[in-house]
Scaffold this motif. Structure first.
Motif, PDB file in Angstrom:
ATOM      1  N   GLN A   6      -4.924   3.331  -1.940  1.00  0.00           N
ATOM      2  CA  GLN A   6      -6.127   2.608  -2.653  1.00  0.00           C
ATOM      3  C   GLN A   6      -6.436   2.057  -1.491  1.00  0.00           C
TER       4      GLN A   6
ATOM      5  N   ASP B 110       1.002  -1.312  -0.093  1.00  0.00           N
ATOM      6  CA  ASP B 110      -0.116  -0.358   0.221  1.00  0.00           C
ATOM      7  C   ASP B 110       0.457   1.224  -0.037  1.00  0.00           C
TER       8      ASP B 110
ATOM      9  N   ALA C 260     -12.641   1.862  -6.012  1.00  0.00           N
ATOM     10  CA  ALA C 260     -11.577   1.669  -4.949  1.00  0.00           C
ATOM     11  C   ALA C 260     -11.737   3.200  -4.882  1.00  0.00           C
ATOM     12  N   GLN C 261     -11.210   3.807  -4.180  1.00  0.00           N
ATOM     13  CA  GLN C 261     -11.129   5.111  -3.553  1.00  0.00           C
ATOM     14  C   GLN C 261      -9.572   5.857  -2.951  1.00  0.00           C
ATOM     15  N   THR C 262      -9.530   6.462  -3.232  1.00  0.00           N
ATOM     16  CA  THR C 262      -8.258   6.468  -3.059  1.00  0.00           C
ATOM     17  C   THR C 262      -7.887   7.628  -1.574  1.00  0.00           C
TER      18      THR C 262
ATOM     19  N   THR D 115      -7.469  -1.530   2.122  1.00  0.00           N
ATOM     20  CA  THR D 115      -5.986  -1.774   1.690  1.00  0.00           C
ATOM     21  C   THR D 115      -5.785  -2.577   0.920  1.00  0.00           C
ATOM     22  N   ARG D 116      -4.799  -2.627  -0.136  1.00  0.00           N
ATOM     23  CA  ARG D 116      -4.552  -3.109  -1.065  1.00  0.00           C
ATOM     24  C   ARG D 116      -4.206  -4.931  -0.398  1.00  0.00           C
TER      25      ARG D 116
ATOM     26  N   GLN E 197     -10.451  -0.429  -0.780  1.00  0.00           N
ATOM     27  CA  GLN E 197     -11.451  -0.636  -1.579  1.00  0.00           C
ATOM     28  C   GLN E 197     -12.997  -1.080  -1.222  1.00  0.00           C
TER      29      GLN E 197
ATOM     30  N   GLU F  38     -13.952  -0.689   4.394  1.00  0.00           N
ATOM     31  CA  GLU F  38     -12.861  -0.355   3.269  1.00  0.00           C
ATOM     32  C   GLU F  38     -11.607  -0.805   3.560  1.00  0.00           C
TER      33      GLU F  38
END
Length: 126
Positions: A118, A3, A111-113, A93-94, A120, A91
């Motif tokens: 990022q 991440d 997905a949001q930043t 993390t990758r 998901q 939400e």
């Protein structure tokens, strides 16, 4: 690591709101519930549910892949069911996405930043 790649700018932004004062406020908020996982006197994991959202779920690196995260998650889900929640969102993390998928969560939206990371959105019907 996936991440933030040890980028100090990303880590600083991501950790900025994770102060003792904010954590205390999050735990005390209406509809919140928190759990810690311990080995002896040492906390090795922490989870926080805020209403129908898994807001935080962390395990220290030395306790990864030993069932600590799964046990915390199962405890949060059992409590959520007990208080009448039909589903739980989060939400991810990758890095954690595969963990949540293995535990029945599915992507739920784009997905949001945030803070250079990022996230998901995911959801599980309880």
């Amino acid at each position: 690591m996936l991440d933030h790649a040890n980028d100090a700018t990303i880590l600083t932004a991501w950790l900025a709101n994770k102060t003792p004062e904010n954590l205390a406020a999050w735990i005390a908020a209406p509809g919140a519930a928190a759990w810690g996982a311990y080995r002896g006197e040492t906390m090795v994991g922490f989870a926080l549910r805020a209403q129908a959202v898994l807001a935080l779920c962390y395990v220290v690196p030395d306790a990864l892949h030993q069932g600590v995260g799964r046990a915390l998650l199962q405890h949060v889900e059992a409590h959520a069911r007990a208080v009448g929640l039909a589903d739980l969102g989060l939400e991810s993390t990758r890095t954690a996405e595969a963990f949540y998928r293995r535990n029945g969560y599915a992507p739920h939206g784009a997905a949001q930043t945030w803070a250079g990371l990022q996230a998901q959105p995911m959801r599980k019907v309880l």
